[in-house]
Design a protein around this motif. Structure first.
Motif, PDB file in Angstrom:
ATOM      1  N   ILE A  20      37.410 -36.249 128.956  1.00  0.00           N
ATOM      2  CA  ILE A  20      37.442 -35.376 128.059  1.00  0.00           C
ATOM      3  C   ILE A  20      38.573 -35.876 126.872  1.00  0.00           C
ATOM      4  O   ILE A  20      38.519 -36.151 125.476  1.00  0.00           O
ATOM      5  N   LEU A  21      39.751 -36.055 127.375  1.00  0.00           N
ATOM      6  CA  LEU A  21      40.551 -36.529 126.783  1.00  0.00           C
ATOM      7  C   LEU A  21      40.277 -37.743 125.890  1.00  0.00           C
ATOM      8  O   LEU A  21      40.898 -37.694 124.914  1.00  0.00           O
ATOM      9  N   ARG A  22      39.974 -38.646 126.278  1.00  0.00           N
ATOM     10  CA  ARG A  22      39.741 -40.205 126.431  1.00  0.00           C
ATOM     11  C   ARG A  22      38.967 -39.830 124.956  1.00  0.00           C
ATOM     12  O   ARG A  22      38.702 -40.703 124.162  1.00  0.00           O
ATOM     13  N   LEU A  23      38.190 -38.749 125.432  1.00  0.00           N
ATOM     14  CA  LEU A  23      36.524 -38.798 124.505  1.00  0.00           C
ATOM     15  C   LEU A  23      37.273 -38.379 123.163  1.00  0.00           C
ATOM     16  O   LEU A  23      36.668 -38.639 122.023  1.00  0.00           O
ATOM     17  N   TYR A  24      38.251 -37.732 122.788  1.00  0.00           N
ATOM     18  CA  TYR A  24      38.643 -36.821 122.333  1.00  0.00           C
ATOM     19  C   TYR A  24      39.847 -38.034 121.082  1.00  0.00           C
ATOM     20  O   TYR A  24      40.030 -38.186 119.832  1.00  0.00           O
ATOM     21  N   ASP A  25      40.164 -39.049 122.356  1.00  0.00           N
ATOM     22  CA  ASP A  25      40.860 -40.078 121.858  1.00  0.00           C
ATOM     23  C   ASP A  25      40.325 -40.976 120.986  1.00  0.00           C
ATOM     24  O   ASP A  25      40.781 -41.474 119.881  1.00  0.00           O
ATOM     25  N   LEU A  83      37.234 -40.156 119.293  1.00  0.00           N
ATOM     26  CA  LEU A  83      36.418 -39.212 118.388  1.00  0.00           C
ATOM     27  C   LEU A  83      38.023 -39.309 117.143  1.00  0.00           C
ATOM     28  O   LEU A  83      38.089 -39.539 116.318  1.00  0.00           O
ATOM     29  N   GLN A  84      38.887 -39.093 117.302  1.00  0.00           N
ATOM     30  CA  GLN A  84      40.147 -39.937 116.890  1.00  0.00           C
ATOM     31  C   GLN A  84      39.815 -40.919 115.741  1.00  0.00           C
ATOM     32  O   GLN A  84      40.752 -40.433 114.512  1.00  0.00           O
ATOM     33  N   SER A  85      39.629 -41.666 116.657  1.00  0.00           N
ATOM     34  CA  SER A  85      40.274 -42.865 115.948  1.00  0.00           C
ATOM     35  C   SER A  85      38.791 -43.054 115.113  1.00  0.00           C
ATOM     36  O   SER A  85      39.490 -44.274 114.225  1.00  0.00           O
ATOM     37  N   ILE A  86      37.616 -42.742 115.286  1.00  0.00           N
ATOM     38  CA  ILE A  86      36.230 -43.331 114.317  1.00  0.00           C
ATOM     39  C   ILE A  86      36.195 -42.143 113.363  1.00  0.00           C
ATOM     40  O   ILE A  86      35.819 -42.205 112.708  1.00  0.00           O
ATOM     41  N   LYS A  87      36.688 -41.005 113.472  1.00  0.00           N
ATOM     42  CA  LYS A  87      36.082 -39.715 112.846  1.00  0.00           C
ATOM     43  C   LYS A  87      37.534 -38.214 112.300  1.00  0.00           C
ATOM     44  O   LYS A  87      37.944 -37.984 113.340  1.00  0.00           O
ATOM     45  N   PRO A  88      38.589 -39.207 112.420  1.00  0.00           N
ATOM     46  CA  PRO A  88      40.067 -38.201 112.651  1.00  0.00           C
ATOM     47  C   PRO A  88      40.028 -37.247 111.618  1.00  0.00           C
ATOM     48  O   PRO A  88      39.526 -36.881 109.959  1.00  0.00           O
ATOM     49  N   SER A  89      40.041 -36.037 112.191  1.00  0.00           N
ATOM     50  CA  SER A  89      40.470 -35.333 110.948  1.00  0.00           C
ATOM     51  C   SER A  89      41.441 -33.684 111.910  1.00  0.00           C
ATOM     52  O   SER A  89      42.006 -34.253 113.265  1.00  0.00           O
ATOM     53  N   PRO A  90      42.120 -33.456 111.103  1.00  0.00           N
ATOM     54  CA  PRO A  90      42.829 -32.055 111.822  1.00  0.00           C
ATOM     55  C   PRO A  90      42.030 -31.565 113.250  1.00  0.00           C
ATOM     56  O   PRO A  90      42.665 -30.523 113.742  1.00  0.00           O
ATOM     57  N   HIS A 115      27.714 -39.184 119.766  1.00  0.00           N
ATOM     58  CA  HIS A 115      27.876 -39.918 120.596  1.00  0.00           C
ATOM     59  C   HIS A 115      29.194 -38.974 121.938  1.00  0.00           C
ATOM     60  O   HIS A 115      28.796 -38.322 123.029  1.00  0.00           O
ATOM     61  N   LEU A 116      30.758 -38.927 121.127  1.00  0.00           N
ATOM     62  CA  LEU A 116      31.760 -38.360 121.512  1.00  0.00           C
ATOM     63  C   LEU A 116      31.659 -37.051 121.853  1.00  0.00           C
ATOM     64  O   LEU A 116      31.504 -36.545 122.999  1.00  0.00           O
ATOM     65  N   GLN A 117      31.010 -35.641 121.191  1.00  0.00           N
ATOM     66  CA  GLN A 117      30.915 -34.433 120.716  1.00  0.00           C
ATOM     67  C   GLN A 117      29.542 -34.190 122.353  1.00  0.00           C
ATOM     68  O   GLN A 117      30.293 -33.849 122.972  1.00  0.00           O
ATOM     69  N   ALA A 118      28.633 -35.228 121.996  1.00  0.00           N
ATOM     70  CA  ALA A 118      28.156 -35.087 123.003  1.00  0.00           C
ATOM     71  C   ALA A 118      28.837 -35.113 124.456  1.00  0.00           C
ATOM     72  O   ALA A 118      28.139 -35.088 125.662  1.00  0.00           O
ATOM     73  N   GLY A 119      29.458 -36.197 124.272  1.00  0.00           N
ATOM     74  CA  GLY A 119      29.738 -36.597 125.638  1.00  0.00           C
ATOM     75  C   GLY A 119      30.411 -35.401 126.515  1.00  0.00           C
ATOM     76  O   GLY A 119      30.879 -34.904 127.356  1.00  0.00           O
ATOM     77  N   ILE A 120      31.638 -34.907 125.225  1.00  0.00           N
ATOM     78  CA  ILE A 120      32.175 -33.848 125.688  1.00  0.00           C
ATOM     79  C   ILE A 120      31.664 -32.471 126.391  1.00  0.00           C
ATOM     80  O   ILE A 120      32.163 -31.881 127.004  1.00  0.00           O
ATOM     81  N   ALA A 121      30.273 -32.167 125.608  1.00  0.00           N
ATOM     82  CA  ALA A 121      29.824 -31.370 125.588  1.00  0.00           C
ATOM     83  C   ALA A 121      29.577 -31.415 127.396  1.00  0.00           C
ATOM     84  O   ALA A 121      28.974 -30.356 127.397  1.00  0.00           O
ATOM     85  N   ALA A 122      28.941 -32.509 127.786  1.00  0.00           N
ATOM     86  CA  ALA A 122      28.505 -33.515 128.626  1.00  0.00           C
ATOM     87  C   ALA A 122      29.082 -32.492 129.757  1.00  0.00           C
ATOM     88  O   ALA A 122      28.900 -32.205 130.633  1.00  0.00           O
ATOM     89  N   CYS A 123      30.740 -33.215 129.587  1.00  0.00           N
ATOM     90  CA  CYS A 123      31.872 -33.083 130.647  1.00  0.00           C
ATOM     91  C   CYS A 123      31.643 -31.822 131.099  1.00  0.00           C
ATOM     92  O   CYS A 123      32.497 -31.306 131.950  1.00  0.00           O
ATOM     93  N   HIS A 124      31.503 -30.674 129.872  1.00  0.00           N
ATOM     94  CA  HIS A 124      31.585 -28.854 130.118  1.00  0.00           C
ATOM     95  C   HIS A 124      30.520 -28.723 131.315  1.00  0.00           C
ATOM     96  O   HIS A 124      30.774 -27.687 131.687  1.00  0.00           O
TER      97      HIS A 124
END
Length: 445
Positions: free
Chosen positions: A342-347, A349-356, A319-328
Motif C-alpha cells: 500500500i505504501l508503494r502504491l501511495y508513493d 500516486l503521490q508521484s503522478i497526482k501529488p496532493s496534501p 488504477h492506484l486507488q483501486a489497487g489500494i482498495a484491493a489490498c484492503h
C-alpha cells in the motif's frame, strides 16, 4: 435542497415524509431534469434551468405534504417543470416557434415517463456513439473542453448532482463565496461564448472523459464520507456514481482503462460499507470492522474491473486507488494487510497526482510500517499542509499519532481541534470519545 421556507400548515408527519421524498427525488432527478431543461432551454439559460428545477421541487413538497405523492412522481415533476419552463419562456418573449418545439419535446418526455420508459427503436440509431441517459449526457455537457477542469467538476456537481454550494466548497477545501463566484463566472462564460453543448459523437467524446471521471469520483467520495449531516454514508450518491460509471464503461467513448479502474475503486470501496458503521450509525475504524459483513460479490466485481483496467498501457490515479482498495479487500484480517505494498502504491500516486490529501493518507500507512513518530515527521514535511488545516481529518490523525506516543496533552489539543471542524454526526461522536480518552490520560498522567 431547503424545503423549510414554505412549510404548509398540514400534518407534521406528512410534511416530514414529503420533505424526505422530495429530497430523495431532488438527488435522483436533478441530473435528468437539468439535462432535459438544458437541452431545451439552451446552455445560456443554466441559471433558469436551476430555478425551474428548484421551483418544481418546491411545488412537489407543498403538494405532496397535503395529498401525498402521485403514482409517478418523476412524470409529475417533469410536467410541473414543463409548465414552469413554458411560463418562463413566454415571460422572456422567446419566439413562438422555439417555444412550441420546447413544449412539444417536454410533452414527449412526459409521455415517455408515463409509459414507464418504454423504448423507441428509432432512439437506438447510432447507439454505439450516443448516450441516451440524461444524467450521463449532462456529465459530458459539463465537461466541455472550453471550461477549466476544476470549473467542469463544480458545474457538474451543481447542475447534475444537486449539490449545495457548501457541499461543493467542502469537497474542494474552498469557501462558499469562492465556489459561488466560480459558478457565476462559468455560467457567464458559457452564455457569452454561446458554447454549443450538443453531445458530440464518436471519438470526440473521449476528449471530455477526464472531467467526467473527476466528477464521478467526487460524487462517490461525497457519498462515501458525507461532508455534513447526521449520516456518515450517503449510499444513494455512491450508487448513483456507480450507476453512471457502469453506463460510462458500456459506451465506446467511455470504455477506457481509466473508467474501468474508477469503477473498480468504487465497487471495492462500496463492498466495505456494511461494516463501516455500527447499529447506531457510529463510525467503525478499519481495524474494528467485522469483515464477514463485507459484500464479497462487489469485491469480485471490483477485481474483474481492475483486471480489465490492467489491459491498457495507462497507469492513472484511479488504477492506484483501486489497487489500494484491493489490498484492503484481499486481506483476511486487519493484521494481514500488506502495508508495504500500500505504501508503494501511495508513493506512485503521490508521484503522478501529488496532493496534501494523498500525503496525509500516506502518513497513516507510514505509521503502520515505521511507527507514529515517523508518521508525524511525514506530516510535518507535507507540501501544502496549510490547505488541510481546516480539514478535521488531519488533526484527528495527528491526535491519534500523539496518543500512541503517549503525548496526551498534544493529543487533546489535536482532537479538540478536529472535533471543532467535524461536520458529520458519527465523526463528531467518534472524536468526542477520542478526546475524552486523551483528556483522561492527560489528567491521570
Amino acid at each position: 435542497m431547503d424545503t423549510t421556507a414554505s412549510t404548509p400548515m398540514g400534518d407534521p408527519a406528512a410534511t416530514q415524509r414529503a420533505s424526505q421524498l422530495v429530497e430523495h427525488f431532488f438527488r435522483h432527478e436533478t441530473g435528468r431534469l437539468h439535462g432535459a431543461l438544458t437541452r431545451l432551454l439552451g446552455t445560456h439559460n443554466l441559471s433558469l434551468v436551476e430555478d425551474v428545477a428548484q421551483e418544481a421541487m418546491m411545488k412537489a413538497f407543498r403538494a405532496w405534504s397535503f395529498g401525498g405523492p402521485p403514482a409517478n412522481p418523476s412524470a409529475w415533476i417533469t410536467q410541473v417543470a414543463m409548465n414552469l419552463a413554458r411560463d418562463a419562456l413566454r415571460h422572456r418573449k422567446m419566439s413562438f416557434s422555439k417555444e412550441g418545439n420546447i413544449i412539444t419535446h417536454f410533452e414527449q418526455t412526459v409521455a415517455a415517463a408515463g409509459a414507464g420508459g418504454a423504448g423507441d427503436a428509432t432512439a437506438d440509431v447510432d447507439a454505439d456513439f450516443r448516450i441516451r441517459d440524461d444524467s450521463l449526457r449532462m456529465l459530458f455537457v459539463c465537461s466541455h473542453p472550453s471550461i477549466a477542469a476544476d470549473a467542469q467538476v463544480v458545474l457538474a456537481l451543481k447542475v447534475l448532482g444537486g449539490f449545495s454550494t457548501s457541499e461543493i466548497a467542502r469537497a474542494f477545501f474552498s469557501s462558499e463565496a469562492a465556489i459561488e463566484k466560480q459558478l457565476t463566472r462559468t455560467k457567464q462564460r458559457i452564455a457569452e461564448a454561446k458554447l454549443a453543448f450538443d453531445l458530440p459523437e464518436g471519438a470526440e467524446l473521449a476528449e471530455r472523459l477526464e472531467g467526467v471521471l473527476a466528477t464521478l469520483y467526487l460524487i462517490f467520495n461525497e457519498g462515501y464520507k458525507a461532508s455534513a449531516g447526521e449520516k456518515l454514508l450517503r449510499e444513494e450518491l455512491c450508487r448513483e456514481a456507480i450507476r453512471l460509471t457502469l453506463l460510462l464503461v458500456e459506451h465506446p467513448a467511455g470504455k477506457s482503462a481509466q473508467s474501468h479502474a474508477l469503477l473498480a475503486f468504487m465497487l471495492l470501496t462500496a463492498a466495505r460499507f456494511p461494516a463501516r458503521v455500527d447499529e447506531q450509525g457510529d463510525l467503525l475504524r478499519l481495524d474494528d470492522q467485522d469483515r464477514t459483513k463485507w459484500d464479497f460479490s462487489l469485491i469480485e466485481r471490483g477485481l474483474v474491473q481492475l483486471a480489465q483496467a490492467a489491459q491498457g498501457k495507462t497507469l492513472s490515479e484511479y488504477h492506484l486507488q483501486a489497487g489500494i482498495a484491493a489490498c484492503h479487500c484481499m486481506a483476511p484480517t486487519y493484521e494481514a494487510t500488506d502495508w508495504a505494498r500500500i505504501l508503494r502504491l501511495y508513493d506512485d500516486l503521490q508521484s503522478i497526482k501529488p496532493s496534501p490529501v494523498v500525503a496525509m493518507n500516506r502518513a497513516v500507512v507510514v505509521a503502520h510500517l515505521h511507527g507514529p513518530q515517523a508518521a508525524l515527521d511525514a506530516i510535518a514535511a507535507m507540501p501544502q499542509r496549510e490547505r488541510l488545516e481546516s480539514h478535521y481529518l488531519l488533526h484527528a490523525i495527528v491526535g491519534e499519532l500523539n496518543h500512541r506516543l503517549g503525548q496526551h496533552e498534544a493529543a487533546v489539543k489535536s482532537f479538540r481541534r478536529a472535533l471543532q471542524l467535524a461536520k458529520v454526526g458519527p465523526e463528531q461522536t467518534h472524536l468526542a470519545r477520542m478526546l475524552e480518552r486523551s483528556e483522561g490520560l492527560s489528567q491521570s498522567g
